[in-house]
Scaffold this active site. Structure first.
Site, PDB file in Angstrom:
ATOM      1  N   GLU A 141       0.889  -1.169   0.000  1.00  0.00           N
ATOM      2  CA  GLU A 141       0.000   0.000   0.000  1.00  0.00           C
ATOM      3  C   GLU A 141       0.917   1.207   0.000  1.00  0.00           C
ATOM      4  OE1 GLU A 141      -1.407   3.269   1.035  1.00  0.00           O
ATOM      5  OE2 GLU A 141      -1.834   2.392   3.009  1.00  0.00           O
ATOM      6  N   CYS A 167      -1.690   8.698   2.918  1.00  0.00           N
ATOM      7  CA  CYS A 167      -1.700   8.269   1.514  1.00  0.00           C
ATOM      8  C   CYS A 167      -3.051   8.520   0.875  1.00  0.00           C
ATOM      9  CB  CYS A 167      -1.343   6.782   1.413  1.00  0.00           C
ATOM     10  SG  CYS A 167       0.322   6.381   1.978  1.00  0.00           S
TER      11      CYS A 167
END
Length: 453
Positions: free
Chosen positions: A226, A260
């Site tokens: 990720e 993120c």
């Protein structure tokens, strides 16, 4: 390994890192623990995870204070993060058995079915921005699947890394089912090479992900990644502008913009751009920085002065290339790592504010002619993590979200977040694999076919 307070610049504590022999010994203990842990039923493992949830809730204020001290997260947000960790533990404690229940398949055999078996010891390489949540969203499904785990956490949050181990120990988990490895990034490759490690999961930068992916692939070990994101939020001409501005500001300033999946690029149809920018600026400006230990603080300092300075350099380069700063964009004197909520307009391709991930409280507003151009700009990035679209036409929104935006998820009239029930992850340079939901728990299992004539 040093923990530095980003508010004051003071040294909190210095930690001894592990030697190679100490790391090897921990991995061997983790492998031995796996042999007994995997033999437990889902109910037995679930009982442990429920106790972990209870310990997290009991220690939520103390753990939030630790995050505030080491990486600047306001304690109010830190307590919400701990609550989320407790929730994911309870969620998988309840649902893991059903998610990994063997599946009967009709074939020409008298019996054929699929069973899901744990892999063994999994290495987790985790970042500092959500020091507990990022770890627990892997740990909860990973442990419930029957794996054991070792954690290489970010070097600026060693106290949080050790606290995770303390929480699991306090909850009564068997020794060595989970262990923290206090090592630097340069040691990760050797750990991956150890045959005890069966797979690796990493949350972090695209560069770090590429390096770990290559190391794991060279040994045919699975990886879940990720990575970075430059999430586009599209605001169409029929959007509820006040709602859109509120959700966009909230997303851009989550964790002081160090996420993120925080909104990064705000792609607004020109018909409503003026109204959106005015409302957005008002809502961004209303969030004032403060001491992260104060429960009234909404925005803390960035995690390190270096990260703050790198962000400011991106802002300055974008302004020199023609962007206009209408809010923030300055660094105040002092040892702290504060950066103010900042908005850049007139953002164009070729600027850092357009092309790169801005990992801090900086918003890039990009004005477009219409929906078609908005979608084109949204997809003109190497990233593909989260996205959002704002329109009051829900049929239109669903079509855009489902088939037009290249991302791992798209939220409609809301901001992106990860929750236990839904799979989470990205495409392109935002990584591969999924965490959370039923797909997340199946990433680190052997999907085994059983066939009997």
């Amino acid at each position: 390994m040093k923990a530095i307070n980003p508010l004051t610049g003071d040294l909190i504590k210095e930690y001894e890192t592990l030697s190679s022999s100490e790391v090897s010994a921990k991995l061997e203990r983790s492998e031995r623990a796996f042999l007994s842990w995997k033999s437990l039923s889902y109910e037995e493992r679930g009982a442990y995870l429920r106790r972990v949830s209870e310990v997290l809730e009991f220690r939520r204020r103390q753990l939030a204070g630790l995050m505030a001290e080491e990486m600047g997260k306001p304690v109010k947000a830190g307590m919400a993060e701990i609550d989320k960790c407790a929730l994911v533990c309870s969620y998988y404690a309840e649902h893991a058995g059903q998610f990994l229940k063997q599946e009967q398949v009709n074939t020409d055999a008298s019996e054929s079915y699929i069973t899901f078996q744990p892999l063994g010891v999994i290495l987790a390489v985790m970042p500092w921005n959500f020091p507990f949540w990022q770890s627990f969203r892997f740990l909860a499904p990973g442990l419930m699947a029957g794996n054991t785990a070792v954690l290489k956490h970010a070097s600026n949050v060693p106290g949080c890394a050790l606290a995770i181990e303390e929480v699991l120990r306090e909850a009564g988990l068997p020794a060595d089912v989970f262990q923290t490895l206090l090592v630097g990034s340069s040691e990760v490759e050797e750990i991956i090479k150890n045959p005890i490690i069966k797979a690796v999961t990493l949350t972090g930068s695209t560069g770090a992900g590429m390096k770990v992916a290559g190391q794991a692939a060279s040994l045919l070990k699975k990886a879940v990644l990720e990575l970075g994101g430059s999430d586009p939020y599209i605001v169409l001409e029929d959007a509820d502008i006040d709602l859109a501005a509120s959700k966009c500001a909230e997303s851009r300033l989550i964790n002081t913009g160090q996420s993120c999946i925080a909104a990064k690029r705000f792609i607004v149809v020109e018909q409503v751009a003026g109204r959106f920018i005015e409302s957005f600026k008002e809502k961004m400006a209303a969030r004032k920085p403060g001491d992260p230990m104060d429960e009234q603080t909404e925005i803390g300092p960035m995690a390190t002065v270096n990260l703050r300075d790198e962000l400011h350099e991106q802002v300055q380069k974008s302004i020199k290339a023609g962007a206009k700063c209408i809010l923030g964009g300055n660094i105040e004197k002092g040892p702290h790592a504060f950066y103010p909520p900042t908005i850049l307009i007139n953002v164009k391709e070729g600027m850092p504010a357009y092309d790169e991930e801005m990992f801090g409280p900086v918003a890039s507003v990009i004005v477009v002619k219409d929906e078609a151009e908005a979608i084109s700009v949204a997809n003109s990035t190497v990233f593909g993590l989260g996205s959002a679209v704002f329109t009051q036409d829900l049929q239109r929104a669903s079509k855009i979200a489902e088939s037009m935006i290249d991302a791992g998820c798209c939220f409609i009239n809301d901001y992106v977040r990860s929750i236990p029930e839904l799979p989470f992850g990205g495409i392109k340079q935002s990584g591969y694999g999924r965490e959370l939901g039923v797909y997340g728990i199946k990433e680190f299992v052997n999907v085994k076919t059983i066939y009997r004539p």
